[in-house]
Motif scaffolding. Structure first.
Motif, mmCIF file in Angstrom:
data_model
loop_
_atom_site.group_PDB
_atom_site.id
_atom_site.type_symbol
_atom_site.label_atom_id
_atom_site.label_comp_id
_atom_site.label_asym_id
_atom_site.label_seq_id
_atom_site.Cartn_x
_atom_site.Cartn_y
_atom_site.Cartn_z
ATOM 1 N N GLU A 10 -25.406 -12.095 50.065
ATOM 2 C CA GLU A 10 -24.717 -11.513 48.782
ATOM 3 C C GLU A 10 -23.654 -12.251 48.430
ATOM 4 O O GLU A 10 -22.335 -11.707 48.028
ATOM 5 C CB GLU A 10 -24.254 -9.992 49.186
ATOM 6 C CG GLU A 10 -25.694 -9.198 49.794
ATOM 7 C CD GLU A 10 -26.617 -9.113 48.501
ATOM 8 O OE1 GLU A 10 -26.273 -9.557 47.603
ATOM 9 O OE2 GLU A 10 -28.115 -8.819 48.912
ATOM 10 N N ARG B 87 -28.279 -10.490 42.801
ATOM 11 C CA ARG B 87 -27.791 -10.470 41.463
ATOM 12 C C ARG B 87 -28.252 -11.909 40.797
ATOM 13 O O ARG B 87 -28.301 -12.712 41.317
ATOM 14 C CB ARG B 87 -26.446 -10.118 41.651
ATOM 15 C CG ARG B 87 -25.870 -9.017 42.462
ATOM 16 C CD ARG B 87 -24.471 -8.757 42.295
ATOM 17 N NE ARG B 87 -23.672 -8.327 40.828
ATOM 18 C CZ ARG B 87 -22.590 -8.269 40.564
ATOM 19 N NH1 ARG B 87 -21.714 -8.493 41.768
ATOM 20 N NH2 ARG B 87 -22.213 -7.801 39.287
ATOM 21 N N LEU C 185 -26.822 -14.650 39.119
ATOM 22 C CA LEU C 185 -25.533 -15.578 39.321
ATOM 23 C C LEU C 185 -25.411 -16.117 37.719
ATOM 24 O O LEU C 185 -24.113 -16.277 37.592
ATOM 25 C CB LEU C 185 -25.644 -16.488 40.167
ATOM 26 C CG LEU C 185 -25.604 -16.163 41.780
ATOM 27 C CD1 LEU C 185 -25.394 -17.217 42.536
ATOM 28 C CD2 LEU C 185 -24.441 -14.886 42.146
ATOM 29 N N THR D 129 -32.841 -16.242 46.107
ATOM 30 C CA THR D 129 -32.530 -14.827 45.001
ATOM 31 C C THR D 129 -33.765 -14.124 45.464
ATOM 32 O O THR D 129 -34.900 -14.462 45.748
ATOM 33 C CB THR D 129 -32.697 -15.541 43.632
ATOM 34 O OG1 THR D 129 -33.794 -16.228 43.421
ATOM 35 C CG2 THR D 129 -31.345 -16.389 43.395
ATOM 36 N N GLY E 12 -22.838 -13.523 45.611
ATOM 37 C CA GLY E 12 -22.262 -12.813 44.154
ATOM 38 C C GLY E 12 -21.280 -11.990 44.404
ATOM 39 O O GLY E 12 -20.649 -11.658 43.274
ATOM 40 N N GLU E 13 -21.016 -11.287 45.601
ATOM 41 C CA GLU E 13 -20.073 -10.399 45.694
ATOM 42 C C GLU E 13 -18.507 -10.886 45.996
ATOM 43 O O GLU E 13 -17.676 -10.256 46.149
ATOM 44 C CB GLU E 13 -20.364 -9.372 46.718
ATOM 45 C CG GLU E 13 -21.801 -8.634 46.694
ATOM 46 C CD GLU E 13 -21.649 -7.995 45.152
ATOM 47 O OE1 GLU E 13 -20.709 -7.142 44.969
ATOM 48 O OE2 GLU E 13 -22.812 -7.812 44.690
ATOM 49 N N THR F 207 -27.271 -19.797 50.878
ATOM 50 C CA THR F 207 -26.644 -18.569 50.240
ATOM 51 C C THR F 207 -27.844 -17.509 49.786
ATOM 52 O O THR F 207 -28.928 -18.219 49.516
ATOM 53 C CB THR F 207 -25.629 -18.596 49.106
ATOM 54 O OG1 THR F 207 -26.367 -19.606 48.124
ATOM 55 C CG2 THR F 207 -24.421 -19.483 49.860
ATOM 56 N N THR G 235 -28.616 -13.956 47.154
ATOM 57 C CA THR G 235 -28.201 -12.917 46.321
ATOM 58 C C THR G 235 -29.250 -12.042 45.853
ATOM 59 O O THR G 235 -30.181 -12.722 45.443
ATOM 60 C CB THR G 235 -27.128 -13.482 45.242
ATOM 61 O OG1 THR G 235 -26.629 -12.283 44.357
ATOM 62 C CG2 THR G 235 -28.044 -14.236 44.480
#
Length: 464
Positions: A245, A287, A289, A172, A247-248, A283, A285
């Protein structure tokens, strides 16, 4: 009987401080100022734990570690290092160190680490089975994480540890903080380093194209599918798949991703045959989560699957010590690409770079330095060479100085700036008793820059 700890540290004050600290904890303490002394001691005495500094005269801590483990494979070693380096951390773990800690460290943190290490040692003596150490493959990775910031040091330590596992990792952080570099570093230091590293940006592709990219498709699966396409789940077999990303990703694809993570198998679009794939999933992101889960936009069960190990990258504005370290790294890189003489930064450029908030983080810094290298006309990058937004709202120091001609109508702004810079350097040299390296560090410039400026302004080395 209390455990015996050997402190191997060439800096006398730190060695005595650690000795006092551990003696107060009722440990038996033995001291050595170099690797040779330490090796002689472990040949003669039983030692339970070694605190081993990496930067030692003649023989480094890592070199000594090889010899120590050859003499006594069961001895526990904690490496002490002044730099947060994934390379150092991985190498230390490969050579048999139990853990490592970065200077300057919190004494309570060190005490806790020593306690955990000795507890682990006792568990081994009591017959509790341990996880075998994983041998890391060599890598040709040319990128490195550069940092001098405390809040990045723990991250480097965790990257070194997680790289030796197959654990799913969630990275993150704000855009531009280097999430892809962290993912690559984990891969290149893992046992999968000889396998592929596949990256997909989930936010850059529409849902249908992303699904086809992930799972692949058979010929005729949909309009325009003229031939079979292998998806990244299959291409990442025996390697690492990095989903940026994440989260998209749509709710529909989240369900399918969850199944692949659980079953390690999937069907291509338009196919009816299950394909198995052994890949490590990382992964990332920018954002939150957890907030998306609470808003019903991200599946909670998938979040738990992805969030096994979370690495959070701090923004550049919280890594103040890294701004000039990274700036000089990028300057060297772009000077080489542009075939220009190696540049350094003037004092006003250092001030401008350090005052800026860097909303675009490291990516913005790299772009700013590339621009500055192109715009500069000499051996130095000045504040005027930096992009306009960096100078827009910065605090310009008061340039009124006490030189006789400072307020003369014939004195240009450039002359006033030079006078101010000269006075800054003279005062800094006086404050640091003429010690040039310490002065350069205090001014935030390299020693080479300071020497160049002293020559330019005819400042004598002896400051009265």
């Amino acid at each position: 009987m209390s455990e015996k700890i050997l402190i191997v540290e060439d800096e006398l004050n730190l060695r005595k401080l650690l000795s006092l600290l551990l003696s107060e904890q009722q440990y038996q303490v033995v001291e050595a100022s170099n690797s040779e002394e330490a090796i002689a001691i472990i040949k003669q005495q039983h030692i339970d734990l070694i605190l081993l500094d990496n930067r030692l005269p003649k023989m480094s801590g890592l070199e000594a570690l090889k010899i120590i483990k050859a003499i006594n494979p069961d001895i526990y070693v904690i490496l002490m290092t002044a730099y947060a380096s994934v390379d150092t951390a991985v190498e230390a773990l490969k050579l048999g160190a139990y853990d490592y800690i970065v200077k300057p460290f919190d004494l309570d943190e060190l005490k806790a680490l020593i306690h955990r290490t000795l507890e682990f040692s006792q568990a081994q003596k009591n017959g509790i089975s341990l996880v075998p150490q994983i041998e890391l493959a060599n890598s040709d990775n040319k990128e490195h994480i550069l940092t001098n910031s405390l809040n990045m040091m723990e991250l480097c330590r965790n990257i070194a540890k997680v790289s030796q596992t197959n654990t799913t990792v969630l990275i993150t952080g704000e855009s531009g903080t280097g999430k892809e570099l962290v993912a690559k570093t984990i891969h290149y230091y893992s046992t999968r380093s000889t396998g592929p590293f596949i990256k997909i940006n989930c936010g850059a592709l529409p849902e249908t194209l992303l699904e086809s990219t992930l799972f692949g498709h058979e010929k005729g699966a949909f309009t325009g599918a003229y031939q079979r396409q292998i998806g990244v789940f299959e291409r990442a077999h025996l390697g690492t798949l990095f989903l940026d990303e994440v989260g998209e990703m749509s709710t529909n694809l989240q369900v399918k991703l969850l199944r692949v993570i659980q079953e390690k198998e999937f069907e291509p679009l338009g196919g009816n045959k299950l394909i198995k794939s052994d890949f490590r999933l990382i992964t990332a992101t920018n954002r939150n989560l957890q907030n998306l889960v609470e808003a019903g936009k991200f599946r909670q069960d998938l979040f738990y699957r992805l969030n096994v190990m979370c690495l959070n990258l701090p923004p550049l504005r919280e890594r103040q010590n890294d701004i000039m370290l990274l700036a000089r790294y990028f300057a060297n890189q772009f000077c080489h690409e542009q075939n220009k003489a190696l540049l350094d930064f003037s004092i006003d450029a250092v001030e401008a770079l350090n005052q800026y908030s860097w909303p675009g983080n490291i990516r913005e810094l790299a772009n700013a330095i590339e621009y500055s290298v192109i715009m500069s006309n000499g051996l130095f990058i000045y504040a005027k060479d930096l992009p306009a937004q960096i100078n827009a709202n910065r605090d310009i120091p008061n340039l009124t100085v006490n030189f006789n001609d400072a307020d003369s109508p014939s004195t240009t702004l450039k002359d006033k700036v030079k006078n101010y810079e000269k006075e800054l350097i003279i005062n800094a040299l006086k404050n640091h008793n003429g010690h040039r390296e310490t002065t350069a560090n205090a001014l935030g410039v390299s020693k080479r820059t300071l020497l160049y400026k002293m020559q330019e302004y005819k400042i004598f080395e002896k400051i009265n």
